[in-house]
Design a protein around this motif. Sequence first.
Motif, short mmCIF file in Angstrom:
data_model
loop_
_atom_site.label_atom_id
_atom_site.label_comp_id
_atom_site.label_asym_id
_atom_site.label_seq_id
_atom_site.Cartn_x
_atom_site.Cartn_y
_atom_site.Cartn_z
N GLN A 273 0.85 -1.20 0.00
CA GLN A 273 0.00 0.00 0.00
C GLN A 273 0.88 1.24 0.00
O GLN A 273 1.77 1.36 0.85
N ASN B 63 -7.82 1.47 -0.66
CA ASN B 63 -7.21 0.31 -0.05
C ASN B 63 -6.78 -0.70 -1.12
O ASN B 63 -7.54 -0.99 -2.06
N PHE C 201 -6.53 0.50 5.35
CA PHE C 201 -5.50 1.49 5.61
C PHE C 201 -6.15 2.73 6.20
O PHE C 201 -6.93 3.41 5.53
N LYS D 184 -4.96 6.03 7.58
CA LYS D 184 -3.75 6.82 7.67
C LYS D 184 -3.70 7.66 8.95
O LYS D 184 -2.66 7.75 9.59
N PHE E 32 -2.90 -0.42 9.63
CA PHE E 32 -2.77 -1.10 8.33
C PHE E 32 -3.10 -2.57 8.56
O PHE E 32 -2.21 -3.40 8.73
N CYS F 153 4.02 -7.50 8.98
CA CYS F 153 3.74 -6.16 8.48
C CYS F 153 5.09 -5.43 8.38
O CYS F 153 5.96 -5.62 9.24
#
Lengths: 113, 115
Positions: free
Chosen positions: A51, A58, A68, A70, A75, A92
């Motif tokens: 991403q 997304n 996602f 922000k 995430f 991740c």
Amino acid sequence: AQTVTQSQPEMSVQEAETVTLSCTYDTSESDYYLFWYKQPPSRQMILVIRQEAYKQQNATENRFSVNFQKAAKSFSLKISDSQLGDAAMYFCAATSGTYKYIFGTGTRLKVLA
Amino acid sequence: DAGVIQSPRHEVTEMGQEVTLRCKPISGHNSLFWYRQTMMRGLELLIYFNNNVPIDDSGMPEDRFSAKMPNASFSTLKIQPSEPRDSAVYFCASSSGLAGPNEQFFGPGTRLTVL
């Protein structure tokens, strides 16, 4: 400095069901990129999805999608229609666009038949 | 494409011995990374090469560790002398450039056990 946190050491999901793996990150950069890697028992690290932070939409890759957020620096990875082959460690990772990836500690996903 | 190739896949050695891990990156990739994975510390970047030049070796734990990249298609990570706490899985990864978040392609890893 960037940090990546995966607060779920282990998750279980019934085959064909949906599961969401959590990831939060912290960065002072305005431009950055986020990834989910899968590590099955074979140990091979495989990119699942990525991403770009500047994209509001997304990312989706077949049964895998991200949520996602922000502002919340979140995430999460959603796996739909879970399959036995999805059983693995999921990591991740974040990068500000240079070479350095920061990885989380991983979430072990078990898929129950 | 064969992907990133690492050898050996498993290495068992005794404390004090020299260990050399090998990596062949994907052809055309000009960035190469060595990582170490342990239960306690997760994935740690040891060293990063760009165009065969070490750019960041701040993750190399101590002088017992050294890495070289004599050409674009080969890199080694050496531990001399090895210690039990070096037991881990060592990954090599490569990517296609410095600019942008290029995906890092990982090799299968070398599981090192130091007795």
